[in-house]
Design a protein around this motif. Structure first.
Motif, mmCIF file in Angstrom:
data_model
loop_
_atom_site.group_PDB
_atom_site.id
_atom_site.type_symbol
_atom_site.label_atom_id
_atom_site.label_comp_id
_atom_site.label_asym_id
_atom_site.label_seq_id
_atom_site.Cartn_x
_atom_site.Cartn_y
_atom_site.Cartn_z
ATOM 1 N N GLN A 1 0.840 -1.196 0.000
ATOM 2 C CA GLN A 1 0.000 0.000 0.000
ATOM 3 C C GLN A 1 0.874 1.245 0.000
ATOM 4 N N LEU A 2 0.399 2.239 -0.741
ATOM 5 C CA LEU A 2 1.138 3.485 -0.863
ATOM 6 C C LEU A 2 0.190 4.636 -0.584
ATOM 7 N N HIS A 3 0.659 5.600 0.192
ATOM 8 C CA HIS A 3 -0.159 6.765 0.542
ATOM 9 C C HIS A 3 0.278 7.938 -0.321
ATOM 10 N N CYS A 4 -0.684 8.523 -1.033
ATOM 11 C CA CYS A 4 -0.362 9.641 -1.916
ATOM 12 C C CYS A 4 -1.589 10.518 -2.118
ATOM 13 N N GLN A 5 -1.385 11.813 -2.055
ATOM 14 C CA GLN A 5 -2.437 12.805 -2.311
ATOM 15 C C GLN A 5 -3.682 12.552 -1.459
ATOM 16 N N GLY A 6 -3.465 12.146 -0.205
ATOM 17 C CA GLY A 6 -4.572 11.964 0.711
ATOM 18 C C GLY A 6 -5.338 10.671 0.557
ATOM 19 N N GLN A 7 -4.822 9.711 -0.204
ATOM 20 C CA GLN A 7 -5.510 8.441 -0.363
ATOM 21 C C GLN A 7 -4.513 7.290 -0.261
ATOM 22 N N THR A 8 -5.043 6.095 -0.022
ATOM 23 C CA THR A 8 -4.231 4.887 0.066
ATOM 24 C C THR A 8 -4.585 3.967 -1.092
ATOM 25 N N VAL A 9 -3.562 3.539 -1.860
ATOM 26 C CA VAL A 9 -3.786 2.643 -2.988
ATOM 27 C C VAL A 9 -2.934 1.399 -2.809
ATOM 28 N N THR A 10 -3.414 0.283 -3.343
ATOM 29 C CA THR A 10 -2.670 -0.975 -3.335
ATOM 30 C C THR A 10 -2.082 -1.188 -4.717
ATOM 31 N N LEU A 11 -0.772 -1.395 -4.784
ATOM 32 C CA LEU A 11 -0.079 -1.567 -6.058
ATOM 33 C C LEU A 11 -0.046 -3.041 -6.451
ATOM 34 N N TYR A 12 -0.294 -3.334 -7.716
ATOM 35 C CA TYR A 12 -0.181 -4.686 -8.259
ATOM 36 C C TYR A 12 0.749 -4.624 -9.461
ATOM 37 N N LEU A 13 1.835 -5.402 -9.411
ATOM 38 C CA LEU A 13 2.875 -5.328 -10.421
ATOM 39 C C LEU A 13 2.914 -6.595 -11.265
ATOM 40 N N SER A 14 3.147 -6.432 -12.548
ATOM 41 C CA SER A 14 3.309 -7.551 -13.470
ATOM 42 C C SER A 14 4.433 -7.211 -14.440
ATOM 43 N N PHE A 15 5.159 -8.254 -14.867
ATOM 44 C CA PHE A 15 6.238 -8.058 -15.827
ATOM 45 C C PHE A 15 5.655 -7.831 -17.226
ATOM 46 N N VAL A 16 6.288 -6.954 -17.984
ATOM 47 C CA VAL A 16 5.909 -6.707 -19.372
ATOM 48 C C VAL A 16 7.181 -6.645 -20.203
ATOM 49 N N GLU A 17 7.012 -6.792 -21.515
ATOM 50 C CA GLU A 17 8.164 -6.628 -22.399
ATOM 51 C C GLU A 17 8.577 -5.164 -22.421
ATOM 52 N N LYS A 18 9.658 -4.852 -23.093
ATOM 53 C CA LYS A 18 10.176 -3.491 -23.128
ATOM 54 C C LYS A 18 9.092 -2.523 -23.593
ATOM 55 N N VAL A 19 8.976 -1.415 -22.874
ATOM 56 C CA VAL A 19 7.940 -0.434 -23.147
ATOM 57 C C VAL A 19 8.547 0.737 -23.892
ATOM 58 N N GLY A 20 7.947 1.109 -25.022
ATOM 59 C CA GLY A 20 8.424 2.262 -25.776
ATOM 60 C C GLY A 20 7.757 3.522 -25.287
ATOM 61 N N SER A 21 8.433 4.639 -25.480
ATOM 62 C CA SER A 21 7.911 5.938 -25.065
ATOM 63 C C SER A 21 7.695 6.820 -26.270
ATOM 64 N N GLU A 22 6.632 7.611 -26.206
ATOM 65 C CA GLU A 22 6.420 8.594 -27.261
ATOM 66 C C GLU A 22 7.537 9.635 -27.209
#
Length: 660
Positions: free
Chosen positions: A115-136
């Motif tokens: 869980q991460l606290h940010c901007q007055g709220q608490t969110v639960t992070l869920y992570l998954s592996f992905v292939e290389k991500v390109g950026s605009e």
């Protein structure tokens, strides 16, 4: 012997296979992680990887749900060297790439399910592996022609002195006019800007002219050639976090070319939009001066979307004023209390600018109530632009605040769709139906840029589009809905075209739900809620999904009482102004919307010449449908069957199915 519910075979980086027994908590986390991965694939087309890679997708860790780049980077860097962090605007996820797969694995092990606290709220992070991500590519959007943003135009000491000089405690005096609008506090100097007609009374200047505490700023503007003549009108606005102003073009006939706006106390993002739909988000830093000339002043609308956080560039690599399109350079900025000083010069002659389409001095007279209905596509388009499109741009924020409760039978239709269905909400408004079915891929479109911006601020998928020409492939949707849209088209041909467009989007056997406002507000001996008598101040609009509009103006209704006598004659159909909460006397009419606060309008928006004391009155065109008319309209469309039709609280409704 282990089962798959309690044990999992995993492959390490060295290629060895081992059996891993999971705890109850780990299995719960895995289920949520898999659900997040499934949602990303279904809604965004993002495939997750089964084996560790250098890159991860962080669900719930995006700008769209209040996560700042700085906060996320802090926790990601605890696991290793972060090569890049991509945070697409308005999306509830982010992509992180590490220098090596081992660091990515370490991040996955430590942060997945945390869980991460940010901007007055608490969110639960869920992570998954992905292939290389390109950026605009990190290319900044160009500013509209004629627009400049001058950073640090005043010093911190000058800013403090200017803010201190404003006396918000004085209710009225002989020098200035002060108003408390719904969305902000306002003071006028030199001339009062009147929100009833978006103009100034040139024969009634305020005594005292502009305040002396602005002299230094104006002298600097003259010396640096930002203006070539003295300015004589000043509007001071104070915006609290979450407040904004609708998109508009300052009235051409009221003011000369150059308009200056000084931002004090806090930065904000102002949205500029060209009539062709192209938009530019412009950061106005604290103590900056915005200079609008030429095209940016006369042609582009400008406004501030009401929200508490803005998406802004993360670093100092972006040129002043612009917002980068590169998702590796964006973060969130919490708004503070901003005070703007907007300087103008009152125009004494008619405007002869090069932009007649937005110029009230050059534009043909507006269509008044009581004139004939449109006879062709060009007339219809002009009427709808004035009495539908421009009005919804003006009232978007207030309109959205009254649209928060989904209608039960629309909800039932949406929840009946199979999981994985593709849904298009054509005319989605503020997007209240886009999140009804959690396992459907829902996208919305609306003609109002301001309403689409509200959808984006809620993390919903929506884009600007006319309902007659939706930029989606034919046959791509399992279902479509059109709630309170088709009754805004002013000819039979355009209403038929709107239904045809819905059917075009459907795959064979796909279904569409359509709601339109009914002429009959009494049906089967029951009166709709629209006609129920309530105390003054409790007016209610009967469009699908509408809630109470607490701005009923009895004086306006009395003024227009009896105008139903102008109802359509067979030989000469006429537009009338409807009296709210009464039975309809005509199928084609203008329905008042009472906007509290008197926000300024975009050029050409029709409003009543005598607005209520609580705000302005705008008129929206409607064609209300007789019993059986909607089914008859649908029978003009090929390859469909009408599955069912019904009456729902003052609205005629049909469900269509595409046969081929």
């Amino acid at each position: 012997m282990c089962t798959t519910s309690s044990c999992t075979m995993e492959k390490s980086l060295g290629g060895n296979v081992k059996l891993v027994r999971r705890t109850k908590e780990e299995k719960k986390l895995l289920r949520k992680q898999l659900k997040a991965s499934h949602t990303l694939l279904k809604h965004e087309g993002i495939n997750t990887a089964s084996l560790p890679t250098k890159s991860l997708v962080v669900a719930n860790g995006g700008l769209g749900n209040g996560m700042s780049r700085e906060k996320l980077l802090d926790v990601l860097r605890e696991s290793g060297c972060v090569e890049s962090l991509i945070m697409p605007p308005n999306k509830p996820y982010a992509f992180v790439t590490y220098g090596c797969a081992e660091d990515a694995q370490r991040c996955h092990a430590s942060l997945n399910g945390s869980q991460l606290h940010c901007q007055g709220q608490t969110v639960t992070l869920y992570l998954s592996f992905v292939e290389k991500v390109g950026s605009e590519s990190g290319v900044c959007t160009e500013l509209p022609p004629g627009l400049k943003v001058l950073e640090d135009f005043v010093s911190a000491e000058e800013e403090a002195a200017l803010l201190e000089a404003i006396d918000w405690t004085a209710q009225s005096d002989t020098v200035t006019v002060q108003k408390a609008l719904k969305h902000r506090r306002v003071k006028h100097y030199g001339y009062e800007f009147r929100y009833d007609n978006n103009n100034v009374d040139k024969d009634k200047p305020l005594p005292g002219g502009l305040p002396q505490f602005c002299d230094t700023v104006l002298e600097r503007c003259l010396r640096e050639n930002h203006i070539d003549a003295t300015l004589d009108q000043l509007t001071i606005n104070q915006y609290e976090p979450g407040q904004g102003i609708p998109p508009h073009v300052d009235t051409h006939s009221a003011f000369e070319d150059t308009i200056l706006s000084l931002s004090l106390g806090a930065q904000t993002v102002m949205d500029f939009r060209h009539p062709d739909g192209h938009s530019v988000a412009v950061v106005l830093p604290r103590r900056s001066l915005l200079v609008m000339k030429g095209e940016s002043r006369y042609l582009w609308t400008h406004g501030i979307t009401p929200r508490k956080f803005d998406v802004v560039p993360a670093g100092d690599t972006v040129s002043p004023g612009t917002v980068t399109s590169d998702p590796s350079e964006l973060t969130l900025s919490r708004r503070g209390t901003r005070t703007s000083f907007t300087f103008r010069r009152v125009r004494q002659t008619a405007c002869d600018c090069a932009y007649p389409s937005t110029c009230d001095s050059q534009r043909p007279p507006e269509v008044p109530a009581g004139s004939a209905l449109p006879q062709g596509a060009e007339d219809a388009s002009r009427l709808e632009t004035q009495f539908v499109h421009r009005v919804y741009e003006e009232i978007a924020s207030h309109f959205s605040s009254t649209r928060h409760s989904p209608w039960p039978r629309v909800t039932d239709f949406l929840q009946s769709l199979p999981p994985g269905s593709v849904l298009a909400d054509v005319g989605c408004g503020n997007g209240k139906y886009l999140g009804i079915h959690p396992d459907a891929w829902a996208m919305g479109c609306d003609r109002s840029h301001s309403l689409v911006q509200i959808c984006a601020g809620r993390g919903l998928q929506a884009f600007v589009s006319d309902a007659l020409n939706v930029p989606l492939r034919s046959g791509v949707c399992d279902a479509c809905i059109s709630i309170a849209v088709i009754h805004h088209f002013s000819t039979q041909e355009r209403r038929l075209a709107a239904v045809n467009e819905l059917v075009r989007l459907l795959r064979p056997e796909g279904r569409a739900l359509i709601y339109v406002w009914a002429l009959e507000q009494e049906y089967n001996k029951q009166r709709s809620k629209y006609l129920k008598e309530k105390d003054v101040g409790q007016e209610e609009s009967n469009e699908p999904g509408a809630e109470q509009m607490k701005d009923y103006n009895p004086d306006y209704s009395q003024e227009h009482a009896g105008k139903g006598d102008l109802s359509a004659r067979p030989s000469e159909p006429r537009l009338i102004v409807h009296t709210n909460r009464t039975a309809f006397n005509s199928q084609d009419l203008l329905v008042p919307w009472h906007l509290k606060g008197g926000a300024p309008k975009a050029s050409g928006v029709s409003r009543d010449s005598k607005p209520s004391e609580s705000g302005s009155v705008f008129h929206r065109y409607y064609h209300v449908f007789r019993e059986g008319e909607l089914e008859e309209l649908c029978r003009g469309v090929k390859n469909i069957t009408v599955q069912t039709s019904y009456y729902d609280q003052g609205n005629w409704c049909v469900i269509l199915q595409k046969t081929l």
